[in-house]
Design a protein around this motif. Structure first.
Motif, PDB file in Angstrom:
ATOM      1  N   PHE A   1     -17.736   5.914   0.377  1.00 23.56           N
ATOM      2  CA  PHE A   1     -16.997   4.674   0.586  1.00 23.56           C
ATOM      3  C   PHE A   1     -17.230   4.135   1.992  1.00 23.56           C
ATOM      4  CE2 PHE A   1     -13.301   4.065  -2.588  1.00 23.56           C
ATOM      5  CZ  PHE A   1     -14.142   4.325  -3.654  1.00 23.56           C
ATOM      6  N   SER A   2     -17.451   2.831   2.073  1.00 21.28           N
ATOM      7  CA  SER A   2     -17.489   2.153   3.363  1.00 21.28           C
ATOM      8  C   SER A   2     -16.072   1.728   3.728  1.00 21.28           C
ATOM      9  CB  SER A   2     -18.391   0.916   3.279  1.00 21.28           C
ATOM     10  OG  SER A   2     -17.823  -0.040   2.382  1.00 21.28           O
ATOM     11  N   GLU A   3     -15.876   1.247   4.948  1.00 18.88           N
ATOM     12  CA  GLU A   3     -14.565   0.734   5.344  1.00 18.88           C
ATOM     13  C   GLU A   3     -14.165  -0.442   4.464  1.00 18.88           C
ATOM     14  OE1 GLU A   3     -12.124   1.640   7.402  1.00 18.88           O
ATOM     15  OE2 GLU A   3     -13.243   3.510   7.692  1.00 18.88           O
ATOM     16  N   GLU A   4     -15.164  -1.231   4.040  1.00 20.26           N
ATOM     17  CA  GLU A   4     -14.894  -2.375   3.163  1.00 20.26           C
ATOM     18  C   GLU A   4     -14.387  -1.908   1.791  1.00 20.26           C
ATOM     19  OE1 GLU A   4     -17.372  -3.564   6.440  1.00 20.26           O
ATOM     20  OE2 GLU A   4     -17.673  -1.980   4.924  1.00 20.26           O
ATOM     21  N   ASP A   5     -14.958  -0.793   1.290  1.00 22.59           N
ATOM     22  CA  ASP A   5     -14.490  -0.239   0.018  1.00 22.59           C
ATOM     23  C   ASP A   5     -13.033   0.204   0.120  1.00 22.59           C
ATOM     24  OD1 ASP A   5     -17.025  -0.541  -1.158  1.00 22.59           O
ATOM     25  OD2 ASP A   5     -17.660   1.454  -0.502  1.00 22.59           O
ATOM     26  N   VAL A   6     -12.714   0.902   1.199  1.00 24.10           N
ATOM     27  CA  VAL A   6     -11.353   1.397   1.393  1.00 24.10           C
ATOM     28  C   VAL A   6     -10.383   0.232   1.531  1.00 24.10           C
ATOM     29  CG1 VAL A   6      -9.835   2.770   2.870  1.00 24.10           C
ATOM     30  CG2 VAL A   6     -12.185   3.527   2.452  1.00 24.10           C
ATOM     31  N   ASP A   7     -10.782  -0.773   2.278  1.00 21.35           N
ATOM     32  CA  ASP A   7      -9.919  -1.946   2.442  1.00 21.35           C
ATOM     33  C   ASP A   7      -9.690  -2.640   1.106  1.00 21.35           C
ATOM     34  OD1 ASP A   7      -8.496  -3.850   4.219  1.00 21.35           O
ATOM     35  OD2 ASP A   7     -10.035  -5.246   3.540  1.00 21.35           O
ATOM     36  N   TYR A   8     -10.723  -2.654   0.264  1.00 21.50           N
ATOM     37  CA  TYR A   8     -10.599  -3.242  -1.071  1.00 21.50           C
ATOM     38  C   TYR A   8      -9.516  -2.520  -1.867  1.00 21.50           C
ATOM     39  CZ  TYR A   8     -12.128  -5.095  -5.627  1.00 21.50           C
ATOM     40  OH  TYR A   8     -12.181  -5.699  -6.844  1.00 21.50           O
ATOM     41  N   PHE A   9      -9.496  -1.188  -1.784  1.00 20.78           N
ATOM     42  CA  PHE A   9      -8.483  -0.410  -2.490  1.00 20.78           C
ATOM     43  C   PHE A   9      -7.096  -0.661  -1.899  1.00 20.78           C
ATOM     44  CE2 PHE A   9     -11.730   1.405  -4.829  1.00 20.78           C
ATOM     45  CZ  PHE A   9     -11.268   2.367  -5.717  1.00 20.78           C
ATOM     46  N   ARG A  10      -7.013  -0.731  -0.598  1.00 19.90           N
ATOM     47  CA  ARG A  10      -5.703  -0.970   0.026  1.00 19.90           C
ATOM     48  C   ARG A  10      -5.121  -2.314  -0.368  1.00 19.90           C
ATOM     49  NH1 ARG A  10      -7.965   1.161   5.798  1.00 19.90           N
ATOM     50  NH2 ARG A  10      -7.420   3.387   5.567  1.00 19.90           N
ATOM     51  N   ARG A  11      -5.982  -3.282  -0.634  1.00 20.96           N
ATOM     52  CA  ARG A  11      -5.513  -4.633  -0.953  1.00 20.96           C
ATOM     53  C   ARG A  11      -5.312  -4.865  -2.452  1.00 20.96           C
ATOM     54  NH1 ARG A  11      -9.060  -8.105  -0.334  1.00 20.96           N
ATOM     55  NH2 ARG A  11     -10.852  -6.879   0.372  1.00 20.96           N
TER      56      ARG A  11
ATOM     57  N   VAL B   1     -17.533   0.804  -7.795  1.00 25.03           N
ATOM     58  CA  VAL B   1     -16.783   0.024  -6.799  1.00 25.03           C
ATOM     59  C   VAL B   1     -17.698  -0.953  -6.084  1.00 25.03           C
ATOM     60  CG1 VAL B   1     -15.410   0.152  -4.681  1.00 25.03           C
ATOM     61  CG2 VAL B   1     -15.038   1.824  -6.511  1.00 25.03           C
ATOM     62  N   HIS B   2     -18.869  -0.480  -5.693  1.00 29.47           N
ATOM     63  CA  HIS B   2     -19.811  -1.349  -4.992  1.00 29.47           C
ATOM     64  C   HIS B   2     -20.211  -2.538  -5.864  1.00 29.47           C
ATOM     65  CE1 HIS B   2     -21.125   2.450  -2.543  1.00 29.47           C
ATOM     66  NE2 HIS B   2     -19.998   1.936  -2.114  1.00 29.47           N
ATOM     67  N   LEU B   3     -20.436  -2.291  -7.150  1.00 31.30           N
ATOM     68  CA  LEU B   3     -20.823  -3.367  -8.054  1.00 31.30           C
ATOM     69  C   LEU B   3     -19.704  -4.400  -8.189  1.00 31.30           C
ATOM     70  CD1 LEU B   3     -22.607  -4.765 -10.120  1.00 31.30           C
ATOM     71  CD2 LEU B   3     -21.819  -3.110 -11.844  1.00 31.30           C
ATOM     72  N   VAL B   4     -18.488  -3.948  -8.379  1.00 32.88           N
ATOM     73  CA  VAL B   4     -17.371  -4.884  -8.535  1.00 32.88           C
ATOM     74  C   VAL B   4     -17.190  -5.718  -7.266  1.00 32.88           C
ATOM     75  CG1 VAL B   4     -14.866  -5.064  -8.862  1.00 32.88           C
ATOM     76  CG2 VAL B   4     -16.195  -3.503 -10.274  1.00 32.88           C
TER      77      VAL B   4
ATOM     78  N   GLU C   1      -4.913   4.350  -7.295  1.00 33.01           N
ATOM     79  CA  GLU C   1      -3.817   4.708  -6.403  1.00 33.01           C
ATOM     80  C   GLU C   1      -3.983   6.124  -5.862  1.00 33.01           C
ATOM     81  OE1 GLU C   1       0.323   4.729  -4.762  1.00 33.01           O
ATOM     82  OE2 GLU C   1      -1.281   3.277  -5.013  1.00 33.01           O
ATOM     83  N   VAL C   2      -4.275   7.081  -6.749  1.00 37.47           N
ATOM     84  CA  VAL C   2      -4.408   8.463  -6.308  1.00 37.47           C
ATOM     85  C   VAL C   2      -5.673   8.641  -5.464  1.00 37.47           C
ATOM     86  CG1 VAL C   2      -4.648  10.860  -7.063  1.00 37.47           C
ATOM     87  CG2 VAL C   2      -3.073   9.332  -8.257  1.00 37.47           C
ATOM     88  N   ALA C   3      -6.748   7.935  -5.809  1.00 36.70           N
ATOM     89  CA  ALA C   3      -7.969   8.020  -5.002  1.00 36.70           C
ATOM     90  C   ALA C   3      -7.700   7.559  -3.568  1.00 36.70           C
ATOM     91  CB  ALA C   3      -9.081   7.184  -5.627  1.00 36.70           C
ATOM     92  N   LEU C   4      -6.944   6.478  -3.418  1.00 37.61           N
ATOM     93  CA  LEU C   4      -6.609   5.991  -2.079  1.00 37.61           C
ATOM     94  C   LEU C   4      -5.739   7.005  -1.352  1.00 37.61           C
ATOM     95  CD1 LEU C   4      -6.743   3.782   0.039  1.00 37.61           C
ATOM     96  CD2 LEU C   4      -4.818   2.648  -1.110  1.00 37.61           C
ATOM     97  N   GLU C   5      -4.797   7.614  -2.072  1.00 37.09           N
ATOM     98  CA  GLU C   5      -3.962   8.650  -1.456  1.00 37.09           C
ATOM     99  C   GLU C   5      -4.822   9.803  -0.957  1.00 37.09           C
ATOM    100  OE1 GLU C   5      -0.382  11.669  -2.835  1.00 37.09           O
ATOM    101  OE2 GLU C   5      -2.185  11.394  -4.048  1.00 37.09           O
ATOM    102  N   ARG C   6      -5.786  10.243  -1.771  1.00 40.92           N
ATOM    103  CA  ARG C   6      -6.644  11.365  -1.371  1.00 40.92           C
ATOM    104  C   ARG C   6      -7.526  10.983  -0.178  1.00 40.92           C
ATOM    105  NH1 ARG C   6      -6.164  15.380  -5.388  1.00 40.92           N
ATOM    106  NH2 ARG C   6      -4.016  15.042  -6.099  1.00 40.92           N
ATOM    107  N   TYR C   7      -7.955   9.727  -0.146  1.00 38.45           N
ATOM    108  CA  TYR C   7      -8.749   9.285   1.004  1.00 38.45           C
ATOM    109  C   TYR C   7      -7.915   9.357   2.284  1.00 38.45           C
ATOM    110  CZ  TYR C   7     -11.468   6.370   4.155  1.00 38.45           C
ATOM    111  OH  TYR C   7     -12.180   5.910   5.249  1.00 38.45           O
ATOM    112  N   GLU C   8      -6.700   8.822   2.226  1.00 34.94           N
ATOM    113  CA  GLU C   8      -5.842   8.813   3.421  1.00 34.94           C
ATOM    114  C   GLU C   8      -5.507  10.234   3.848  1.00 34.94           C
ATOM    115  OE1 GLU C   8      -5.695   6.136   4.881  1.00 34.94           O
ATOM    116  OE2 GLU C   8      -5.406   4.441   3.540  1.00 34.94           O
TER     117      GLU C   8
END
Length: 310
Positions: free
Chosen positions: A151-161, A109-112, A126-133
């Motif tokens: 994950f940083s907040e930026e990583d999580v925001d990347y998944f949400r978007r 994720v960091h590389l991308v 999708e499931v990773a974001l669900e598990r994070y929340e």
């Protein structure tokens, strides 16, 4: 009290077989996603749900559409090197499933993100974001998703978007994770189908189709075999079939995490399309050959996970 119930419910759900978990999510989705009010896991919808990469945003670089990375950043770097990726000029688009199965999900994720990559949402994302929340609400993290602690907040925001699809009009290309139901407009596709489907069956008359659930196993045929455009769809998700070079769709989950290959479709700059005599956007149904798309692959360093059906 609410937090305790949440923990109990999540623990009970996690103890179910994975196939049963997937089936439960898909059935819940079938009753809600048609209204487009939430993602398949009941999360807030990204904005936009269906994104577009314009010619102005592309500039004059190539577009590198990468298959399922699944926590394999070493192979991703090797693939980008083989594609002669130029950061700041070229665009990298991932078909989803950046995480899980491999050993370095957070690093992938960091590389991308570091290279400015765009990722359409996959079922594992999708499931990773669900598990994070759920972790943040209930205080318990599923051990399988331990990498979320990195994950940083930026990583999580990347998944949400992460959008559920990405259109590239200049090349007549649509990128999704799993597929689309032939004959159904993009805005009417079920989001659960976009990240989970593999097979379709005829429904009624007039070349109408419906996506089939993965569990329980149903008869049908791969959707890409009968899809006839007009956009050329590039997708991943189905590693068991490896490369799927259909006329109007190309599947590029070539099983990197399973020890096979990580693959990309490289699309030429808009200026090269014009030099080839191709109108931008193209007219008619688009084949990969008609827009100068090239397949590039690298071998996996090793097998990170035994083959399964997920």
């Amino acid at each position: 009290m609410g937090a305790n119930l949440c923990r109990i419910a999540q623990t009970a759900f996690n103890l179910l077989p994975r196939k049963v978990q997937s089936f439960a999510r898909s059935r819940l989705a079938a009753g809600t996603i048609s209204k487009q009010i939430a993602t398949p896991c009941g999360l807030p919808l990204p904005s936009p749900v269906h994104a577009t990469l314009t010619a102005e945003e592309l500039g004059d670089g190539q577009i590198i559409v990468v298959g399922d990375v699944h926590g394999c950043p070493v192979e991703l770097r090797a693939l980008l090197d083989k594609c002669k990726f130029q950061q700041g000029l070229d665009k990298v688009v991932c078909v989803g499933d950046l995480v899980n199965k491999g050993e370095q999900s957070a690093e992938a994720v960091h590389l991308v993100r570091q290279i400015g990559g765009i990722t359409v949402r996959g079922n594992h994302d999708e499931v990773a974001l669900e598990r994070y929340e759920m972790w943040k609400k209930c205080g318990r993290l599923d051990p399988k998703y331990h990498y979320l602690e990195q994950f940083s907040e930026e990583d999580v925001d990347y998944f949400r978007r992460m959008p559920f699809s990405l259109s590239i009009p200049s090349h007549g290309v649509l990128v999704v994770h799993a597929g689309i139901v032939p004959g159904t407009p993009l805005e009417d596709q079920l989001l659960d189908d976009l990240i989970n489907m593999r097979h379709v069956a005829a429904e009624g008359t007039g070349n109408r189709y419906k996506a089939l659930p993965k569990f329980p196993r149903s008869a049908g045929q791969p959707w890409a075999n009968i899809y006839n455009g007009p956009q050329h769809v590039i997708f991943g998700h189905h590693a068991r079939r490896r490369l799927q070079p259909c006329r109007f769709a190309t599947g590029i989950d070539t099983g990197c995490v399973l020890g096979d290959q990580l693959s990309a479709v490289v699309l030429p700059p808009v200026s090269k399309l014009r030099s080839m005599g191709v109108t931008s956007p193209p007219t008619g149904s688009v084949t990969l050959e008609s827009i100068g798309g090239q397949l590039v692959s690298v071998r996996a360093k090793r097998c990170y996970k035994k083959e399964d059906e997920d």
